[in-house]
Design an enzyme around this catalytic site. Structure first.
Site, PDB file in Angstrom:
ATOM      1  N   HIS A 161     -26.403 -15.106  14.173  1.00 50.28           N
ATOM      2  CA  HIS A 161     -25.232 -15.172  14.283  1.00 50.28           C
ATOM      3  C   HIS A 161     -24.272 -15.691  13.046  1.00 50.28           C
ATOM      4  O   HIS A 161     -24.200 -17.070  13.659  1.00 50.28           O
ATOM      5  CB  HIS A 161     -24.161 -15.008  15.667  1.00 50.28           C
ATOM      6  N   GLU A 162     -24.036 -14.596  12.282  1.00 51.93           N
ATOM      7  CA  GLU A 162     -22.625 -15.840  11.579  1.00 51.93           C
ATOM      8  C   GLU A 162     -22.990 -17.066  10.501  1.00 51.93           C
ATOM      9  O   GLU A 162     -22.330 -17.666  10.785  1.00 51.93           O
ATOM     10  CB  GLU A 162     -21.930 -15.821  12.528  1.00 51.93           C
ATOM     11  N   GLY A 163     -24.018 -17.086  10.085  1.00 49.84           N
ATOM     12  CA  GLY A 163     -24.330 -18.303   9.607  1.00 49.84           C
ATOM     13  C   GLY A 163     -25.316 -19.202  10.174  1.00 49.84           C
ATOM     14  O   GLY A 163     -24.881 -19.294  11.227  1.00 49.84           O
TER      15      GLY A 163
END
Length: 604
Positions: A457-459
């Site tokens: 998630h998110e990078g």
């Protein structure tokens, strides 16, 4: 066990959050108002979230051909969360906010993440609206952000594409100026978007009246070509349903269609979607192409989106932390009540003796202490970073600048450490349960599945590592890293009397990190320096958590309650069992070990 005493200790005894009341923005607040917010969120999480965590895991979202169906419990939880005011908790009074410190908001949201991260608590919606409050026009704020803060609309972030994944420079969604005479729309410069976005959380549902997508796309040049790299990326507001300048629905769908639902190992209660923009299923005013309104200036989309991405990274770190904490509490309860085995005496084990509870075994205590050290340490770090956000927004100009730089360096850590080590905590929770741990009779297997998504998630972990070693520790001539080092050294000095060996170990770890940072880059090409960025991230993260634990332990003073004893033990555990690991990680960084980078693919 209850999370509340830990939250209260970190907020009040350690971070001294009441000191923020002296600032004009928070002058109306007090310990009583902070406690009231925490009480409300704790109650909603207990009543509307926790009882349904297994339900939303087993009753996955499904598409009936017209709309996505979610359990009624998800609708009830969303409604309760929106009505609590938490979506706009940190916003100004004049737009319905509470002007609550972000530190308290983050702590309050921890209850929802622990009760059911799968149901969700509006992280993307508030992040979407917060971005628009910084980069949107006044009307975009009124029409979109204000309705997201109220819960009437919800929000997403649409970055990744099926063929590009995390490589945003390779996005191919295109945005062309709207040619039907509506370019001067009051809501912003109008464009028509065509493309596909993948892994969009909450991309389709019926929880709110409208869904506001923030979409990265490229505007073609004069020759109709997309500019390579990230410089050509712009940001657009693309509502699921068209709205007027008063924020009212016009009755017309935008040309955004659900192409499919992704079925995940965890977070199953949250829809995860593939969206098609501009495929022609819902033409707007007779034309294909999803209508999008430009946010900010052309070509500055990624700069705008990072406002939301960084906020989301802290949110993902908090979600991972609370899943780790949930597993810790579950396995602690199990260990206290599960009889198995007998103590080993001088003559070995006596089978005639009654069984002991497994918490009396040293190895069970080791696994419990590891979970506590990872999860509570990560929670302390998350709240520390939230306190830096408040400092950035309301401190003096000098203090705000220091907070900004510290956040730059710590954001990859507050996202990556919990997503790796609180996942390990969940694995240890399963181990403590033994064979029961991997059955659905107990919640710990779900916590692990939910948490496994957070390293992506998110990078991803690799992206956070390259961001840290390739950019964050180098920016402004290493000033952020030096500021962080100064705070670590100040903690070591404060702890010297009662925690001398740990203070020395922290100084040594900090020196190792500094040397490795220098040696990784000394005369190296970026590919060489960054080849072992993940071990660097792991060592850096362990050093940060060691610092946090020492600071927490030093704040305990003469407190000899069981809770204080537990925190001291967690600090000792981290220094004796965890911090020594950084030597191996940093060795490959310092030597720029080529084992992985130079191995030809045929050798695999």
């Amino acid at each position: 066990m209850s999370l509340r005493p830990t939250v209260d200790f970190l907020l009040h005894d350690w971070l001294k959050v009441e000191n923020l009341q002296s600032r004009e923005r928070f002058a109306d607040h007090s310990r009583e108002t902070f406690d009231a917010v925490l009480d409300t969120c704790e109650r909603i999480a207990r009543e509307k979230y926790a009882p349904f965590n297994r339900l939303v895991d087993t009753q996955e979202p499904h598409f009936d051909g017209e709309k996505v169906i979610l359990p009624q419990a998800t609708h009830d939880a969303y409604k309760a969360y929106a009505e609590s005011g938490m979506l706009s908790a940190a916003q100004d009074y004049d737009i319905g906010g509470m002007q609550l410190p972000y530190t308290v908001e983050a702590a309050a949201n921890a209850f929802f993440a622990m009760a059911s991260v799968s149901i969700g608590s509006g992280m993307l919606t508030s992040g979407n609206a917060n971005l628009l409050m910084v980069h949107g026009t006044d009307l975009q704020k009124q029409v979109f952000a204000a309705n997201e803060f109220s819960g009437r609309f919800s929000g997403t972030m649409c970055l990744s594409e099926p063929q590009a994944g995390s490589s945003l420079s390779d996005v191919t969604t295109r945005a062309t100026p709207d040619g039907d005479g509506f370019e001067a729309d009051a809501l912003g410069a109008r464009y028509r978007l065509k493309g596909n976005k993948m892994w969009i959380s909450s991309g389709e549902h019926e929880l709110s009246e409208n869904i506001i997508h923030l979409v990265l796309a490229k505007i073609p040049d004069a020759n109709g070509q997309l500019v390579p790299g990230v410089k050509g990326i712009s940001l657009f507001i693309v509502p699921k349903k068209m709205v007027d300048t008063n924020g009212q629905l016009t009755g017309e769908r935008n040309d955004v269609a659900l192409a499919g639902l992704n079925h995940k190992c965890g977070w199953r209660g949250t829809t995860n979607t593939l969206l098609n923009f501009g495929e022609g299923k819902y033409p707007v005013r007779g034309h294909t192409g999803a209508v999008g309104y430009l946010v900010g200036k052309p070509g500055e989309g990624l700069r705008c989106m990072f406002h939301m991405m960084n906020e989301a990274r802290i949110g993902v770190g908090m979600a991972a932390t609370m899943l780790g904490m949930a597993g810790y509490y579950a396995s602690l309860d199990y260990a206290k009540n599960r009889p198995q085995g007998r103590p080993t005496g001088a003559g070995g084990k006596d089978a005639s003796q009654p069984q002991v509870r497994i918490i009396e075994h040293a190895d069970i205590k080791r696994m419990l202490l590891a979970q506590k050290a990872y999860s509570e340490g990560a929670l302390a770090l998350a709240l520390y970073c939230a306190r830096l956000v408040d400092e950035q927004h309301t401190g003096t100009s000098d203090d705000a600048d220091v907070a900004r730089l510290l956040l730059e360096v710590l954001t990859p850590i507050v996202k990556s450490f919990p997503s790796e080590w609180c996942l390990e905590a969940n694995s240890l929770a399963i181990q403590i349960h033994g064979g029961y741990g991997y059955t659905r009779d107990f919640p710990v297997e779900q916590y692990w599945r939910d948490n496994r998504l957070n390293m992506i998630h998110e990078g991803t972990h690799g992206i956070q590592a390259m961001d840290l070693l390739g950019r964050k520790v180098l920016m402004e001539n290493g000033r952020g890293l030096q500021l962080l080092a100064d705070r670590m050294l100040a903690t070591a000095a404060k702890a010297e009397g009662s925690w001398g060996p740990e203070a020395a170990a922290l100084r040594d770890a900090l020196q190792q990190v500094g040397q490795a940072t220098q040696q990784a880059w000394d005369g190296a090409q970026p590919a060489q320096a960054l080849a072992n960025a993940v071990p660097y991230l792991q060592a850096f993260g362990h050093t940060v958590i060691a610092w946090i634990w020492l600071d927490v332990a030093a704040s305990l003073g003469q407190d000899d309650t069981p809770a204080a004893q537990g925190r001291r033990a967690a600090c000792r555990y981290f220094y004796r069992y965890e911090l020594p690991k950084i030597g191996a990680w940093l060795n490959v960084v310092s030597s720029r070990d080529p084992t992985c980078a130079e191995l030809p693919e045929e050798a695999f």
